[in-house]
Design a protein around this motif. Structure first.
Motif, PDB file in Angstrom:
ATOM      1  N   PHE A 129       0.833  -1.209   0.000  1.00 13.00           N
ATOM      2  CA  PHE A 129       0.000   0.000   0.000  1.00 13.00           C
ATOM      3  C   PHE A 129       0.866   1.257   0.000  1.00 13.00           C
ATOM      4  CE2 PHE A 129      -3.687  -2.611   1.347  1.00 13.00           C
ATOM      5  CZ  PHE A 129      -4.628  -2.075   0.483  1.00 13.00           C
ATOM      6  N   GLY A 130       2.012   1.183   0.674  1.00 15.12           N
ATOM      7  CA  GLY A 130       2.936   2.316   0.630  1.00 15.12           C
ATOM      8  C   GLY A 130       3.440   2.568  -0.774  1.00 15.12           C
ATOM      9  N   MET A 131       3.723   1.492  -1.500  1.00  9.46           N
ATOM     10  CA  MET A 131       4.165   1.624  -2.895  1.00  9.46           C
ATOM     11  C   MET A 131       3.040   2.195  -3.752  1.00  9.46           C
ATOM     12  SD  MET A 131       5.276  -1.368  -5.588  1.00  9.46           S
ATOM     13  CE  MET A 131       3.595  -2.017  -5.603  1.00  9.46           C
ATOM     14  N   TRP A 132       1.814   1.651  -3.582  1.00 13.77           N
ATOM     15  CA  TRP A 132       0.686   2.126  -4.386  1.00 13.77           C
ATOM     16  C   TRP A 132       0.333   3.579  -4.078  1.00 13.77           C
ATOM     17  CZ3 TRP A 132      -2.026  -2.997  -2.767  1.00 13.77           C
ATOM     18  CH2 TRP A 132      -1.560  -4.029  -3.588  1.00 13.77           C
ATOM     19  N   THR A 133       0.599   4.014  -2.843  1.00  9.66           N
ATOM     20  CA  THR A 133       0.356   5.424  -2.511  1.00  9.66           C
ATOM     21  C   THR A 133       1.156   6.332  -3.440  1.00  9.66           C
ATOM     22  OG1 THR A 133      -0.104   4.939  -0.187  1.00  9.66           O
ATOM     23  CG2 THR A 133       0.603   7.161  -0.703  1.00  9.66           C
ATOM     24  N   VAL A 134       2.385   5.905  -3.749  1.00 12.37           N
ATOM     25  CA  VAL A 134       3.245   6.706  -4.636  1.00 12.37           C
ATOM     26  C   VAL A 134       2.882   6.472  -6.099  1.00 12.37           C
ATOM     27  CG1 VAL A 134       5.625   7.127  -5.374  1.00 12.37           C
ATOM     28  CG2 VAL A 134       5.110   6.715  -2.952  1.00 12.37           C
ATOM     29  N   THR A 135       2.798   5.200  -6.506  1.00 17.84           N
ATOM     30  CA  THR A 135       2.596   4.892  -7.926  1.00 17.84           C
ATOM     31  C   THR A 135       1.207   5.314  -8.419  1.00 17.84           C
ATOM     32  OG1 THR A 135       1.885   2.638  -7.371  1.00 17.84           O
ATOM     33  CG2 THR A 135       4.217   2.976  -7.852  1.00 17.84           C
TER      34      THR A 135
END
Length: 349
Positions: A129-135
């Protein structure tokens, strides 16, 4: 209220779990600061920052980064919070791995194993979810889920700490019926507090906190124009960039007012829980009730201060952290109520 057991009665891993809780609080606070400082996209790539392990510092590094990401030029006041948050979150993952190793080494009927396994899996999901927050460029659905994941991680680590602490309430037999009734109400209180936290996450992820700059009114009215359909459209599509939000004012007002109403409802439920805990006739429950009341009052005051003082970051971060503390108090109450043992001798402990 005796919260922590004697060291010789604790299970292996207690200190590690407690330290993990402290780290989780720091991670949560840093995540909140990152979001409120509009630094969620301080590093437009993942897992690095403009292709760096830390972030670009030298003049030639900044120039190269700006050339590679012309739509997101380097802002040093936003790069470091984002990367520090990422590394702190990674360290939390290492804690959960260590907790799982300890659980396996001391595996037994009284040593929690399923919870550490679930925690590690959840931490991995939280990292995604941390990655998807950025991407996905701060898509509100993902940002809110990521925030809830942070609160959930802290709660699960605290629950593991309580289990490893190996301390239970001894309730007199006269309070057995009240104990069963209070267990059901405690679950309701936990659901209500969680829902209010989710609503608060939706408020911040859609930049609706500043939609009502006055108190107790909102934009000078008790019922300002509101668009609930747009404000709570969780099926909204991924946009090019949600930094600053894309909802119109009426939608944000609807979210903000809903959060205020949710706060009132949550306060009422927790005040009832305060009364019910005191009615259990148990010393530790009485003390926990006062802790609950003090934290609740502090959270309400911070929420009002956010508006009165025009949403300073320090107060906003404190509001989130005290909200987490309130959740932990309710989690603790649920744990002790559901693990309480009825003392047929009537002794209060």
């Amino acid at each position: 209220m005796q919260l922590f057991n004697q060291p010789e009665l604790r299970k292996p891993g207690f200190r590690l779990a407690f330290c993990a809780c402290l780290v989780a609080v720091i991670v949560l606070g840093m995540g909140v600061f990152t979001r409120l400082a509009d630094a969620g996209l301080g590093c437009p790539d993942w897992p690095g920052c403009y292709g760096h392990i830390l972030w670009p510092n030298e003049e030639h590094e900044v120039a190269r980064a700006n050339e590679a990401f012309p739509h997101a030029p380097v802002e040093h006041d936003k790069t470091w919070p984002e990367m520090i948050h990422r590394y702190l979150a990674t360290s939390l993952g290492l804690f959960t791995i260590a907790l799982l190793v300890l659980a396996v080494r001391h595996r037994g009927p009284q040593q929690p194993l399923k919870l550490p396994i679930f925690l590690l899996g959840f931490i991995i999901l939280q990292g995604m979810f941390g990655m998807w927050t950025v991407t996905l460029k701060l898509w509100p659905q993902v940002v809110t889920a990521h925030l809830l994941g942070g609160f959930t991680t802290l709660s699960l680590l605290w629950l593991l700490t309580l289990r490893l602490n190996n301390h239970r309430w001894q309730v007199p037999a006269i309070g057995e019926a009240r104990l069963r009734s209070l267990r059901r109400f405690a679950v309701v209180a936990l659901v209500v507090v969680t829902a209010q936290i989710a609503l608060g996450g939706w408020t911040t992820s859609n930049y609706a906190a500043i939609a009502c700059p006055d108190f107790p009114h909102c934009q000078g009215a008790w019922l300002p124009p509101m668009d609930f359909a747009s404000g709570f459209n969780i099926g909204q599509h991924v946009g090019p960039n949600y930094l600053g939000g894309i909802m119109d004012n009426d939608a944000r007002v609807a979210i903000h007012v809903s959060h205020r109403i949710g706060a009132i409802f949550t306060a009422i439920v927790l005040l009832f829980m305060f009364v019910r805990l005191r009615g259990l006739g148990h010393m530790a429950a009485n003390r926990m009730s006062w802790v609950l009341l003090v934290v609740l009052i502090g959270q309400i005051l911070l929420g009002v201060s956010n508006i009165v003082f025009s949403f300073p970051i320090a107060v906003a971060v404190a509001h989130n952290l005290v909200g987490a503390l309130l959740l932990l108090v309710v989690v603790s109450a649920n744990y002790f109520l559901f693990t309480a043992e009825v003392n047929r001798g009537g002794v209060r402990l």
